[in-house]
Design a protein around this motif. Sequence first.
Motif, PDB file in Angstrom:
ATOM      1  N   CYS A 170      83.345 -14.419 -58.240  1.00 53.37           N
ATOM      2  CA  CYS A 170      82.828 -15.990 -58.345  1.00 53.37           C
ATOM      3  C   CYS A 170      83.396 -17.018 -57.306  1.00 53.37           C
ATOM      4  O   CYS A 170      84.811 -17.021 -57.165  1.00 53.37           O
ATOM      5  CB  CYS A 170      82.961 -16.345 -59.577  1.00 53.37           C
ATOM      6  SG  CYS A 170      82.377 -17.966 -60.374  1.00 53.37           S
ATOM      7  N   LEU A 171      82.608 -17.775 -56.721  1.00 49.91           N
ATOM      8  CA  LEU A 171      82.867 -18.736 -55.554  1.00 49.91           C
ATOM      9  C   LEU A 171      83.091 -19.848 -56.658  1.00 49.91           C
ATOM     10  O   LEU A 171      82.318 -20.469 -57.456  1.00 49.91           O
ATOM     11  CB  LEU A 171      82.007 -18.790 -54.738  1.00 49.91           C
ATOM     12  CG  LEU A 171      82.066 -17.991 -53.556  1.00 49.91           C
ATOM     13  CD1 LEU A 171      81.024 -18.474 -52.481  1.00 49.91           C
ATOM     14  CD2 LEU A 171      83.328 -18.472 -52.657  1.00 49.91           C
ATOM     15  N   SER A 214      83.179 -23.055 -55.357  1.00 45.40           N
ATOM     16  CA  SER A 214      81.997 -23.708 -54.762  1.00 45.40           C
ATOM     17  C   SER A 214      81.531 -23.206 -53.446  1.00 45.40           C
ATOM     18  O   SER A 214      82.047 -22.567 -52.641  1.00 45.40           O
ATOM     19  CB  SER A 214      82.652 -25.137 -54.508  1.00 45.40           C
ATOM     20  OG  SER A 214      83.635 -25.197 -53.400  1.00 45.40           O
ATOM     21  N   SER A 241      78.238 -20.546 -52.234  1.00 44.80           N
ATOM     22  CA  SER A 241      77.205 -19.337 -52.776  1.00 44.80           C
ATOM     23  C   SER A 241      77.160 -18.105 -52.109  1.00 44.80           C
ATOM     24  O   SER A 241      77.609 -17.998 -50.777  1.00 44.80           O
ATOM     25  CB  SER A 241      75.590 -20.063 -52.682  1.00 44.80           C
ATOM     26  OG  SER A 241      75.326 -20.218 -51.430  1.00 44.80           O
ATOM     27  N   ARG A 261      71.024 -19.193 -59.767  1.00 50.54           N
ATOM     28  CA  ARG A 261      72.312 -19.516 -59.152  1.00 50.54           C
ATOM     29  C   ARG A 261      72.850 -18.297 -58.190  1.00 50.54           C
ATOM     30  O   ARG A 261      72.438 -17.086 -58.596  1.00 50.54           O
ATOM     31  CB  ARG A 261      73.431 -19.739 -60.254  1.00 50.54           C
ATOM     32  CG  ARG A 261      72.946 -20.763 -61.340  1.00 50.54           C
ATOM     33  CD  ARG A 261      74.080 -21.175 -62.377  1.00 50.54           C
ATOM     34  NE  ARG A 261      75.269 -21.411 -61.633  1.00 50.54           N
ATOM     35  CZ  ARG A 261      76.305 -22.143 -62.369  1.00 50.54           C
ATOM     36  NH1 ARG A 261      76.294 -22.311 -63.558  1.00 50.54           N
ATOM     37  NH2 ARG A 261      77.469 -22.350 -61.591  1.00 50.54           N
ATOM     38  N   ASP A 312      76.346 -18.008 -57.147  1.00 47.92           N
ATOM     39  CA  ASP A 312      77.690 -18.260 -57.056  1.00 47.92           C
ATOM     40  C   ASP A 312      78.541 -17.036 -57.624  1.00 47.92           C
ATOM     41  O   ASP A 312      79.855 -16.977 -57.723  1.00 47.92           O
ATOM     42  CB  ASP A 312      78.514 -19.678 -57.561  1.00 47.92           C
ATOM     43  CG  ASP A 312      77.885 -19.590 -58.952  1.00 47.92           C
ATOM     44  OD1 ASP A 312      77.285 -18.726 -59.770  1.00 47.92           O
ATOM     45  OD2 ASP A 312      78.530 -20.525 -59.732  1.00 47.92           O
TER      46      ASP A 312
END
Length: 482
Positions: free
Chosen positions: A229-230, A232, A234, A267, A269
């Motif tokens: 998971c980032l 911030s 993508s 999404r 991310d």
Amino acid sequence: MTVTTFADGTEARFAVARQVADAVLFEGYVLYPYRASAAKNRLRWQFGVLVPPGWGADSEEHDFQHTECLMEPRAGATLALELRFLHAQRRTVQRSRPDGGFEDVPELHLEDRVLVPWDEGTEERVEVVAAVDELTGDGVTVPFTRPAREETEPVLDPDGRPLGRLVRRCEEISGVVRLSARELDGPYRVMRLTAIVENTTPWSPPDDGTAGRDAALPRSLVAAHVLMCLGSGSFLSMTDPPEWAKGAVASCRNLHTWPVLAGEPGRADLVLSSPIILEDHPAIAPESPGALYDATEIDEILALRTAALTDEEKREARGTDARAAAVIELADSMPPEVLERLHGAVRSLRDVTGPEPSAALSAPLQAAPAMPDPYGVEPPETPWWDPASDAGFDPAHDRVVVDGRSLGAGSRVLLRPGLRRSDAQDLFLQGRSARVEAVLHDVDGQVHLAVTVEGDPGADIRREQGRFLYFQPDEVSPLEDA
């Protein structure tokens, strides 16, 4: 770089993805009929098994997974990674002896279950949080170890008297997670992220060849997969990347695993790198009432067949594994209305050029506006999958418009087979005249003309038997009717 518990926001993002990741973790964990004695439950765990390197050298299984994907992190972004796998623990069944000791037995009968030896799977997690800037160059390396352990659980009769015990043993396993990132050349700030998971357990089978795969499994990472998971930024889809990134995606190496976008649709991310190939944003069917653990499971069939097991078969299944026992209870207690939902659900039935339905999935499906038909055929008000749609068609009286002429049963046409969809027999009919017998529609909305060739001595027999030749409207030209 830190190894720590995730922040609340990241943990919430992972919690959504774990709904699908759990299905990966327990895919094929215990197969119907959920009994240890079943032949197909004697060869366990086929997905994502990372074996010790000493064993992998002599087998077709691997000691590592290698994931590469593309990401567009923002300045100062962090990357959170969660490695998940099952640690096999061997369960033996022991019966109490009169002298107070215990002895191993193949089964121990209780009132509601039969306890048998079995390899259980306990979930393990390795969590890593690192700044993206730390991943450049040599990246970061995170070793981990899970120690050997032994636990006992007493087995008592309904009056609380000891009957025996369960002994669970886990072997020590160790591994390492390697993370690195490299910025790619080009007008966009895109980085190739590499995540490698290795089993580094220092164990090798004895030279006498007596240790088989069963000896390696307790020292393996079973059903291993990675969530990333980032904080911030993508990720780019590896399945359907933008045009400008297709070359970079093609150069990524993914060995024994495949990354897809995960979490809520819309999404990007979060990535799930799984040993089972999935589509972007995979989701569990909302009709599924619970996990069945059976590879390629079909909920309705499994629920019905599980409910139909004999009482003795259910007793053994309950004693095989706690998850198998939960499946039995689910099948026995499933209300009829829940079982009915498993019979089938229709989703995404709409014209591809129409808008998305605005209602939720649980609301009735809405028909999207259809595009005008080039042959003047009015689309039915009901979709093809609705039995009522049959009433909207009448092959003997339906008409199509070709070159400004209305054609139907009895019309004469000149055959002009199209090369793109014709076989050799159709090509022999080039330029022959034919009579339209019916106008037909298929489930994809295509129109077909059923014809008999004029001058064919068997035309009357074909007409009587309903054996026609079929052409689409753009493969005929109208002729003057007789």
